[in-house]
Motif scaffolding. Sequence first.
Motif, PDB file in Angstrom:
ATOM      1  N   GLU A 125      -2.011  -7.663 -17.380  1.00 54.58           N
ATOM      2  CA  GLU A 125      -2.001  -8.378 -16.100  1.00 54.58           C
ATOM      3  C   GLU A 125      -3.108  -7.874 -15.166  1.00 54.58           C
ATOM      4  O   GLU A 125      -3.411  -8.507 -14.150  1.00 54.58           O
ATOM      5  N   ARG A 128      -9.522  -8.545 -15.600  1.00 51.98           N
ATOM      6  CA  ARG A 128     -10.240  -9.484 -14.738  1.00 51.98           C
ATOM      7  C   ARG A 128     -11.412 -10.172 -15.448  1.00 51.98           C
ATOM      8  O   ARG A 128     -11.818 -11.259 -15.033  1.00 51.98           O
ATOM      9  N   THR A 146     -14.589 -17.664 -24.930  1.00 59.68           N
ATOM     10  CA  THR A 146     -14.456 -18.461 -23.708  1.00 59.68           C
ATOM     11  C   THR A 146     -13.114 -19.187 -23.663  1.00 59.68           C
ATOM     12  O   THR A 146     -12.525 -19.340 -22.587  1.00 59.68           O
ATOM     13  N   ALA A 149     -10.642 -16.634 -22.563  1.00 55.96           N
ATOM     14  CA  ALA A 149     -10.813 -16.356 -21.132  1.00 55.96           C
ATOM     15  C   ALA A 149     -10.180 -17.458 -20.277  1.00 55.96           C
ATOM     16  O   ALA A 149      -9.544 -17.164 -19.249  1.00 55.96           O
ATOM     17  N   ARG A 150     -10.349 -18.703 -20.682  1.00 50.99           N
ATOM     18  CA  ARG A 150      -9.731 -19.805 -19.921  1.00 50.99           C
ATOM     19  C   ARG A 150      -8.218 -19.696 -19.927  1.00 50.99           C
ATOM     20  O   ARG A 150      -7.562 -19.919 -18.901  1.00 50.99           O
ATOM     21  N   ARG A 151      -7.653 -19.348 -21.063  1.00 50.18           N
ATOM     22  CA  ARG A 151      -6.187 -19.221 -21.161  1.00 50.18           C
ATOM     23  C   ARG A 151      -5.649 -18.164 -20.221  1.00 50.18           C
ATOM     24  O   ARG A 151      -4.556 -18.306 -19.673  1.00 50.18           O
ATOM     25  N   HIS A 152      -6.419 -17.096 -20.038  1.00 50.74           N
ATOM     26  CA  HIS A 152      -5.949 -15.964 -19.228  1.00 50.74           C
ATOM     27  C   HIS A 152      -6.626 -15.903 -17.859  1.00 50.74           C
ATOM     28  O   HIS A 152      -6.452 -14.912 -17.139  1.00 50.74           O
ATOM     29  N   ASN A 153      -7.385 -16.938 -17.514  1.00 47.68           N
ATOM     30  CA  ASN A 153      -8.047 -17.009 -16.205  1.00 47.68           C
ATOM     31  C   ASN A 153      -8.962 -15.804 -15.980  1.00 47.68           C
ATOM     32  O   ASN A 153      -8.907 -15.144 -14.935  1.00 47.68           O
ATOM     33  N   LEU A 154      -9.807 -15.535 -16.946  1.00 47.39           N
ATOM     34  CA  LEU A 154     -10.731 -14.400 -16.885  1.00 47.39           C
ATOM     35  C   LEU A 154     -12.174 -14.895 -16.809  1.00 47.39           C
ATOM     36  O   LEU A 154     -12.500 -15.990 -17.274  1.00 47.39           O
ATOM     37  N   VAL A 155     -13.047 -14.088 -16.241  1.00 46.46           N
ATOM     38  CA  VAL A 155     -14.465 -14.402 -16.157  1.00 46.46           C
ATOM     39  C   VAL A 155     -15.177 -13.809 -17.369  1.00 46.46           C
ATOM     40  O   VAL A 155     -14.934 -12.657 -17.742  1.00 46.46           O
ATOM     41  N   ASP A 202     -22.475 -20.219 -12.602  1.00 43.87           N
ATOM     42  CA  ASP A 202     -21.379 -20.738 -11.792  1.00 43.87           C
ATOM     43  C   ASP A 202     -21.848 -20.706 -10.334  1.00 43.87           C
ATOM     44  O   ASP A 202     -22.087 -19.639  -9.769  1.00 43.87           O
TER      45      ASP A 202
END
Length: 390
Positions: A125, A128, A146, A149-155, A202
């Motif tokens: 949790e 980041r 990628t 990362a999208r699944r876990h809301n990570l950059v 981004d």
Amino acid sequence: MKATKQLAVPFNKGYLTGAESGYMQQAMANGPMTGDGPFTKRANQLLNQIIGARHTLLTTSCTHALDMTALLLDLGPGDEVILPSFTFCSTANAYALRGARPVFVDCRPDTLNIDERLIEQAITERTRAIVVVHYAGVAAEMDAITALARRHNLVVIEDNAHGLGGTYRGRNLGSIGALATQSFHETKNIHCGEGGALILNDDRFYDRAEIIREKGTNRGQFFRGMVDKYRWMDLGSSYLPSDLLAAFLTAQLEHFGEIQRRRMHVWTTYHNRLATWAVEHGVIQPTVPEDRTHPAHLYYLLLPDLETRSAMLSHLLEQGVLGTFHYQPLHLAPAGQRYGRTLGCPVTEDVADRLLRLPIYAGMDDDDINLVVRAVESYRPIRRPVSCPK
């Protein structure tokens, strides 16, 4: 040990296109010599074209560009960043300096990139970001990373120090993550002695990145007439290089194609001519999957064990050729154990002991290449005595 021959082929030699000094003289004559002058703008444009990036900001080093990613993500104590153990310490330092914890993940045994199959078990949790390093300029498994990362809301951050000019499934390395960093150290394909760049794919990061790079001030907005004075707006530091360095770098970037052709000739010659020798001696050559291209940043061999690697390095030196090893596992380093955590990286530990890099630089001619190939082929493995049965 035999007497060492005079060094005929160094490990690296910074390549000069011939335009560097003239551009630097222009920068001195016309000014300004501070950052964000005309050559800085030109270098940014060239990098955007090569990478296909949305925005580029030159920095004083790739290390500083990585530092900026930590500031842009507001990382601090309690946060974690996933990255490979098989990389340079700058990749970890950027996040440890902000108080975040580097989480070291093992590498794949084929491409030596972070093993995407092991990343999810390292996520908590507190995670980041995921930092990928395209080792030797061969892309990591970016689709899987990628998606994760999208699944876990990570950059996703690309440490693209090796990868300028490489591609993954038709996409340029450095254009895939939300953020990416480049190195222009003398050992890189394109260089200005010391330098780097932050790539921003981004848009939400650009305005703040410009402020962070200018010591935390909105100086850039002031010079564009957007504000009547510039002030301290945010955390930042002096990450902006002189236009003199940008002038040198511009000359290099304008000859990018030529430099890449020269390096690829060296890499391909090594790969083809050493193939039979490698099979005969249990040596593994670099793996480049069919769905990606690489920029010939480095050429390595994986020897059978540490003893063989050490003997080979000594043999090459006796032949006048300087080879070297590469990264030592960060998770085993004193600072890595102090500031980071890991679930274990056995593949990294293994390859770090066996990997040997051969000289590769754009100024190598066929005589240099032939000398290196002959030096490698003339090596004979240590034959250990076999005990007779009683």
